[in-house]
Design an enzyme around this catalytic site. Sequence first.
Site, PDB file in Angstrom:
ATOM      1  N   HIS A   1       0.837  -1.203   0.000  1.00 28.12           N
ATOM      2  CA  HIS A   1       0.000   0.000   0.000  1.00 28.12           C
ATOM      3  C   HIS A   1       0.875   1.258   0.000  1.00 28.12           C
ATOM      4  O   HIS A   1       0.593   2.231  -0.700  1.00 28.12           O
ATOM      5  CB  HIS A   1      -0.881   0.051   1.255  1.00 28.12           C
ATOM      6  CG  HIS A   1      -1.869  -1.070   1.389  1.00 28.12           C
ATOM      7  ND1 HIS A   1      -1.772  -2.027   2.370  1.00 28.12           N
ATOM      8  CD2 HIS A   1      -2.985  -1.380   0.683  1.00 28.12           C
ATOM      9  CE1 HIS A   1      -2.799  -2.870   2.278  1.00 28.12           C
ATOM     10  NE2 HIS A   1      -3.545  -2.502   1.250  1.00 28.12           N
TER      11      HIS A   1
ATOM     12  N   MET B   1       2.746  -9.276  -0.833  1.00 23.51           N
ATOM     13  CA  MET B   1       2.231  -8.724   0.421  1.00 23.51           C
ATOM     14  C   MET B   1       0.711  -8.600   0.350  1.00 23.51           C
ATOM     15  O   MET B   1       0.163  -8.235  -0.693  1.00 23.51           O
ATOM     16  CB  MET B   1       2.843  -7.350   0.679  1.00 23.51           C
ATOM     17  CG  MET B   1       4.291  -7.448   1.048  1.00 23.51           C
ATOM     18  SD  MET B   1       4.893  -5.869   1.650  1.00 23.51           S
ATOM     19  CE  MET B   1       6.612  -6.282   1.872  1.00 23.51           C
TER      20      MET B   1
HETATM   21  P1  AMP Z   1      -6.621  -3.596  -0.313  1.00 26.76           P
HETATM   22  O1  AMP Z   1      -6.427  -2.811   0.933  1.00 26.76           O
HETATM   23  O2  AMP Z   1      -6.170  -5.019  -0.197  1.00 26.76           O
HETATM   24  O3  AMP Z   1      -7.996  -3.434  -0.887  1.00 26.76           O
HETATM   25  O4  AMP Z   1      -5.629  -2.964  -1.388  1.00 26.76           O
HETATM   26  C1  AMP Z   1      -5.654  -1.589  -1.680  1.00 26.76           C
HETATM   27  C2  AMP Z   1      -4.797  -1.342  -2.888  1.00 26.76           C
HETATM   28  O5  AMP Z   1      -3.452  -1.756  -2.621  1.00 26.76           O
HETATM   29  C3  AMP Z   1      -5.266  -2.138  -4.119  1.00 26.76           C
HETATM   30  O6  AMP Z   1      -5.103  -1.328  -5.278  1.00 26.76           O
HETATM   31  C4  AMP Z   1      -4.328  -3.310  -4.122  1.00 26.76           C
HETATM   32  O7  AMP Z   1      -4.142  -3.885  -5.395  1.00 26.76           O
HETATM   33  C5  AMP Z   1      -3.043  -2.650  -3.623  1.00 26.76           C
HETATM   34  N1  AMP Z   1      -2.127  -3.667  -3.093  1.00 26.76           N
HETATM   35  C6  AMP Z   1      -2.408  -4.603  -2.149  1.00 26.76           C
HETATM   36  N2  AMP Z   1      -1.331  -5.404  -1.956  1.00 26.76           N
HETATM   37  C7  AMP Z   1      -0.362  -4.964  -2.784  1.00 26.76           C
HETATM   38  C8  AMP Z   1       0.980  -5.380  -3.068  1.00 26.76           C
HETATM   39  N3  AMP Z   1       1.542  -6.420  -2.452  1.00 26.76           N
HETATM   40  N4  AMP Z   1       1.680  -4.696  -3.995  1.00 26.76           N
HETATM   41  C9  AMP Z   1       1.124  -3.637  -4.639  1.00 26.76           C
HETATM   42  N5  AMP Z   1      -0.136  -3.197  -4.428  1.00 26.76           N
HETATM   43  C10 AMP Z   1      -0.867  -3.842  -3.515  1.00 26.76           C
END
Ligand code: AMP
Length: 283
Positions: A40, A187
């Site tokens: 994030h 991650m």
């Molecule tokens: P989430 O909180 O899981 O809904 O993720 C929020 C944003 O962070 C989304 O655009 C995800 O794709 C991105 N994201 C989550 N994990 C990763 C990661 N390991 N690498 C890059 N972006 C991520």
Amino acid sequence: MKQLHILTSPAEVHAAFAHARASGQTIGFVPTMGALHAGHIALVARARDENDVCIASIFVNPKQFAPTEDLATYPRTEDVDCAMLAAAGCDYVFMPTPEMLYPAGFATLVHVGGPSAGLESDFRPHFFDGVATVVAKLLCTVLPTRAYFGEKDYQQLCVIQHLVRDLALPIEVIGCPTVREADGLAMSSRNRYLSPNERKTATQIYAHMRHVAEKLRSGEMPQTVLPHATTTLENHGFTVDYFALRATDTLAEISTDIPITTPARLLVAARLGTTRLIDNIAI
Ligand code: AMP
């Protein structure tokens, strides 16, 4: 360290950005569900570097969870999240309650076709309507210049790109590379559900994706390589939802009985115990 301003309603977001918008400043936006990690923060760092003002949101969106899923237990670490955002130089965080984002009488559901078909939708049929609805509402509330999403959720990124294009929202959607642990595991906020043994086994997903990707790049037939990859993961104790090959932009199915000739993406979803992990890689 910059001061992080906390906003809790769409009206507060509008007021906070009135000046930035009127004076032509660019706004970078990173929507999240919190329980932040370095993946994030990489998005936030990019939004901060490429725009005058940077805002993240933290909202665990009830509309994208099925009744059987982990909405009640999804990790909530808002104090730590805010400290991480402040340290990363984020200016604002939008943290609405479900009632604030979906007030009584909220009756809109956004459905994006195209890339939402198959893969995640085969296992979580409710998921992309929930994601598209909340992302549409967040984008219309913040009206950023640029919005940043991770390739980690590759099908979601394609769905959001489609949504923004179809509705002609004047927002640039930027896909950012997946950030991984040192051993290759992508991650994810859900990695903290893994037991120590499951955490070790989880590294097999990326290891096998890379192995398969190399075979495909060297001209091996998808129809021979993919079933073998599924079996190998199952032998490690995974329940594999899919280990699939799709066209890079549309996520359309591609022929598996000829070597790959066009840009493709390998996408995997597999469960270890009660934890569901997803990952993907470019071919
Ligand atoms: P989430 O909180 O899981 O809904 O993720 C929020 C944003 O962070 C989304 O655009 C995800 O794709 C991105 N994201 C989550 N994990 C990763 C990661 N390991 N690498 C890059 N972006 C991520």
